[in-house]
Scaffold this motif. Structure first.
Motif, PDB file in Angstrom:
ATOM      1  N   LEU A 100      36.995  37.479  34.178  1.00 34.11           N
ATOM      2  CA  LEU A 100      35.763  36.861  34.664  1.00 34.11           C
ATOM      3  C   LEU A 100      34.632  37.025  33.654  1.00 34.11           C
ATOM      4  N   ALA A 101      34.644  38.120  32.911  1.00 34.76           N
ATOM      5  CA  ALA A 101      33.603  38.347  31.903  1.00 34.76           C
ATOM      6  C   ALA A 101      33.598  37.259  30.845  1.00 34.76           C
ATOM      7  N   ASP A 102      34.757  36.662  30.580  1.00 36.98           N
ATOM      8  CA  ASP A 102      34.857  35.571  29.622  1.00 36.98           C
ATOM      9  C   ASP A 102      34.714  34.208  30.296  1.00 36.98           C
ATOM     10  N   LEU A 103      35.228  34.103  31.522  1.00 33.22           N
ATOM     11  CA  LEU A 103      35.154  32.833  32.246  1.00 33.22           C
ATOM     12  C   LEU A 103      33.719  32.439  32.553  1.00 33.22           C
ATOM     13  N   CYS A 104      32.988  33.382  33.148  1.00 33.79           N
ATOM     14  CA  CYS A 104      31.628  33.090  33.607  1.00 33.79           C
ATOM     15  C   CYS A 104      30.800  34.370  33.543  1.00 33.79           C
ATOM     16  N   PRO A 105      30.237  34.679  32.383  1.00 35.56           N
ATOM     17  CA  PRO A 105      29.474  35.919  32.218  1.00 35.56           C
ATOM     18  C   PRO A 105      28.346  36.078  33.239  1.00 35.56           C
ATOM     19  N   ASP A 106      27.732  34.967  33.652  1.00 29.19           N
ATOM     20  CA  ASP A 106      26.630  35.060  34.613  1.00 29.19           C
ATOM     21  C   ASP A 106      27.129  35.525  35.977  1.00 29.19           C
ATOM     22  N   LEU A 107      28.279  34.997  36.419  1.00 26.49           N
ATOM     23  CA  LEU A 107      28.848  35.445  37.693  1.00 26.49           C
ATOM     24  C   LEU A 107      29.359  36.878  37.571  1.00 26.49           C
ATOM     25  N   PHE A 108      29.914  37.217  36.418  1.00 27.73           N
ATOM     26  CA  PHE A 108      30.401  38.574  36.182  1.00 27.73           C
ATOM     27  C   PHE A 108      29.260  39.589  36.319  1.00 27.73           C
ATOM     28  N   ARG A 109      28.110  39.235  35.802  1.00 30.65           N
ATOM     29  CA  ARG A 109      26.943  40.118  35.909  1.00 30.65           C
ATOM     30  C   ARG A 109      26.585  40.378  37.376  1.00 30.65           C
ATOM     31  N   ILE A 110      26.614  39.341  38.192  1.00 34.31           N
ATOM     32  CA  ILE A 110      26.283  39.506  39.613  1.00 34.31           C
ATOM     33  C   ILE A 110      27.399  40.231  40.348  1.00 34.31           C
ATOM     34  N   TYR A 111      28.638  39.930  39.990  1.00 31.38           N
ATOM     35  CA  TYR A 111      29.792  40.618  40.578  1.00 31.38           C
ATOM     36  C   TYR A 111      29.661  42.132  40.414  1.00 31.38           C
ATOM     37  N   HIS A 112      29.136  42.566  39.274  1.00 27.29           N
ATOM     38  CA  HIS A 112      29.046  43.989  38.981  1.00 27.29           C
ATOM     39  C   HIS A 112      27.755  44.641  39.476  1.00 27.29           C
ATOM     40  N   LEU A 113      27.046  43.954  40.341  1.00 28.02           N
ATOM     41  CA  LEU A 113      25.873  44.571  40.963  1.00 28.02           C
ATOM     42  C   LEU A 113      26.238  45.417  42.180  1.00 28.02           C
ATOM     43  N   ARG A 114      27.489  45.403  42.570  1.00 27.27           N
ATOM     44  CA  ARG A 114      27.878  46.112  43.792  1.00 27.27           C
ATOM     45  C   ARG A 114      27.442  47.577  43.822  1.00 27.27           C
ATOM     46  N   PRO A 115      27.639  48.354  42.748  1.00 26.76           N
ATOM     47  CA  PRO A 115      27.196  49.758  42.812  1.00 26.76           C
ATOM     48  C   PRO A 115      25.706  49.908  43.079  1.00 26.76           C
ATOM     49  N   ARG A 116      24.899  48.985  42.585  1.00 22.56           N
ATOM     50  CA  ARG A 116      23.449  49.065  42.787  1.00 22.56           C
ATOM     51  C   ARG A 116      23.058  48.553  44.173  1.00 22.56           C
ATOM     52  N   LEU A 117      23.786  47.542  44.663  1.00 24.60           N
ATOM     53  CA  LEU A 117      23.485  47.006  45.983  1.00 24.60           C
ATOM     54  C   LEU A 117      24.000  47.905  47.099  1.00 24.60           C
ATOM     55  N   GLY A 118      25.092  48.608  46.830  1.00 24.58           N
ATOM     56  CA  GLY A 118      25.705  49.454  47.850  1.00 24.58           C
ATOM     57  C   GLY A 118      26.755  48.744  48.671  1.00 24.58           C
ATOM     58  N   VAL A 119      26.845  47.426  48.570  1.00 25.85           N
ATOM     59  CA  VAL A 119      27.827  46.637  49.311  1.00 25.85           C
ATOM     60  C   VAL A 119      28.318  45.497  48.420  1.00 25.85           C
ATOM     61  N   ARG A 120      29.475  44.928  48.786  1.00 27.59           N
ATOM     62  CA  ARG A 120      29.970  43.765  48.052  1.00 27.59           C
ATOM     63  C   ARG A 120      29.099  42.563  48.390  1.00 27.59           C
ATOM     64  N   SER A 121      29.109  41.581  47.521  1.00 23.51           N
ATOM     65  CA  SER A 121      28.358  40.356  47.747  1.00 23.51           C
ATOM     66  C   SER A 121      29.308  39.170  47.757  1.00 23.51           C
ATOM     67  N   PHE A 122      28.766  38.006  48.036  1.00 27.75           N
ATOM     68  CA  PHE A 122      29.602  36.807  48.072  1.00 27.75           C
ATOM     69  C   PHE A 122      30.147  36.452  46.696  1.00 27.75           C
ATOM     70  N   ALA A 123      29.667  37.119  45.643  1.00 30.46           N
ATOM     71  CA  ALA A 123      30.198  36.859  44.302  1.00 30.46           C
ATOM     72  C   ALA A 123      31.698  37.108  44.244  1.00 30.46           C
ATOM     73  N   ASN A 124      32.189  38.071  45.034  1.00 27.41           N
ATOM     74  CA  ASN A 124      33.626  38.342  45.072  1.00 27.41           C
ATOM     75  C   ASN A 124      34.400  37.120  45.557  1.00 27.41           C
ATOM     76  N   SER A 125      33.918  36.502  46.645  1.00 23.92           N
ATOM     77  CA  SER A 125      34.592  35.324  47.200  1.00 23.92           C
ATOM     78  C   SER A 125      34.457  34.129  46.272  1.00 23.92           C
ATOM     79  N   VAL A 126      33.306  33.983  45.642  1.00 24.94           N
ATOM     80  CA  VAL A 126      33.089  32.880  44.708  1.00 24.94           C
ATOM     81  C   VAL A 126      34.071  32.984  43.542  1.00 24.94           C
ATOM     82  N   ALA A 127      34.233  34.177  42.994  1.00 26.27           N
ATOM     83  CA  ALA A 127      35.171  34.369  41.883  1.00 26.27           C
ATOM     84  C   ALA A 127      36.586  33.967  42.292  1.00 26.27           C
ATOM     85  N   ARG A 128      36.976  34.308  43.513  1.00 24.09           N
ATOM     86  CA  ARG A 128      38.316  33.973  43.992  1.00 24.09           C
ATOM     87  C   ARG A 128      38.521  32.463  44.139  1.00 24.09           C
ATOM     88  N   LEU A 129      37.452  31.731  44.382  1.00 22.81           N
ATOM     89  CA  LEU A 129      37.554  30.288  44.634  1.00 22.81           C
ATOM     90  C   LEU A 129      37.304  29.437  43.392  1.00 22.81           C
TER      91      LEU A 129
END
Length: 315
Positions: free
Chosen positions: A158-187
């Protein structure tokens, strides 16, 4: 564009929040994907969506936005009969039987496009298993399509496919919960493969994700509650399988194998890697063999549209 009114509609709380249209979701996420997006707006939107829950229309809009930020999307497509295999959960309780099935499907002439993230703390990822098995990794979609044509299977991060989505995907530790970025990456289905095998962990996503795939024009997909969230069917106690084909979705089921259920306890990661090495060389337990059979049927359906004879659709 001032997206604060759209964020406000989503963030009005349990009884006041509103769903966005597909077009609105695309517009707001397209702006939040940019590296210079307002961090406060991004965090607020991710948490508000987490509390409200995404709809199929919203997921489809989010995916369209992410695709527009993906280099080369639409310029290169997969070979005929290719299967998209998104792997974003990793495993810690049992070997990756679905990846052994993917290699077997490759050997049978089914091209398999795998995408995911290289590392997940406390888990063994798809790339770590595929790398050990000699699968090649591409960094662009054009390279991925070429490798898929020659090798029959390829991995892209994902870091190569879409760096912008990868950045949001990796916000989970700061947010404390998963975000819809996980589902978006899967789709994402970056190479627009005809078929898709997609696992999820939480029950409502069967409808959300299959509905999004219909809106996105996906030809066919199986969306199912997968082992540890990965696209791996269970030998027994398979709770949900949604079969999406064009603009129709049905629930399907198959007979249980009558074997021990999926392990509940996490393994030492070095032991898990040993199990993966064994399964890749064909050393299988009864449960793994049953999973391999079911996954083989799933790959065949996703690639060729041939529905397994011993599966049944619920009316």
């Amino acid at each position: 564009m001032d997206i604060s009114p759209l964020i406000s509609r989503v963030a009005r709380g349990k009884n006041g929040s509103e769903n966005l249209t597909q077009e609105e979701a695309r517009a707001v996420f397209l702006q939040l994907l940019t590296p210079d997006a307002d961090a406060l707006q991004l965090g607020a939107f991710l948490i508000a969506q987490r509390m409200k829950g995404e709809t199929s229309n919203e997921l489809a809009g989010f995916v369209e936005a992410a695709r527009s930020r993906m280099g080369g999307f639409g310029a290169t497509v997969s070979p005929a009969g290719a299967v998209d295999l998104p792997c974003y959960a990793g495993k810690r309780r049992a070997a990756h039987a679905y990846l052994a099935a993917a290699l077997k499907a490759r050997d049978a002439g089914v091209p398999v496009f795998v995408h995911g993230v290289e590392q997940i703390e406390g888990r063994v990822t798809a790339w770590q298993v595929l790398q050990a098995a000699g699968v090649k990794r591409a960094v662009t979609l054009a390279e991925a399509a070429s490798l898929l044509g020659h090798e029959g299977i390829v991995y892209v991060d994902l870091a190569d496919l879409c760096p912008d989505l990868f950045r949001i995907y990796h916000l989970r530790p700061r947010l404390g919960v998963r975000s819809f970025a996980n589902s978006v990456a899967r789709l994402l289905n970056p190479l627009q493969c005809e078929g898709q095998l997609n696992g999820f962990f939480h029950t409502p996503y069967a409808d959300y994700m299959s509905g999004a795939n219909m809106l996105l024009g996906q030809e066919r997909s199986l969306i199912f509650m997968g082992a540890e969230g990965e696209p791996e069917l269970y030998a027994d106690r398979q709770k949900i399988i949604a079969k999406q084909q064009g603009d129709k979705t049905t629930r399907v089921r198959y007979r249980e194998a009558g074997l021990d259920p999926y392990p509940r306890e996490a393994l030492d990661l070095s032991l898990l890697q040993q199990q993966n090495s064994a399964i890749m060389t064909g050393v299988l337990s009864g449960r793994e063999a049953a999973v391999m059979q079911r996954m083989g049927q799933a790959f065949t359906w996703a690639s060729k549209g041939v529905f397994p004879e011993d599966w049944s659709e619920e009316v």
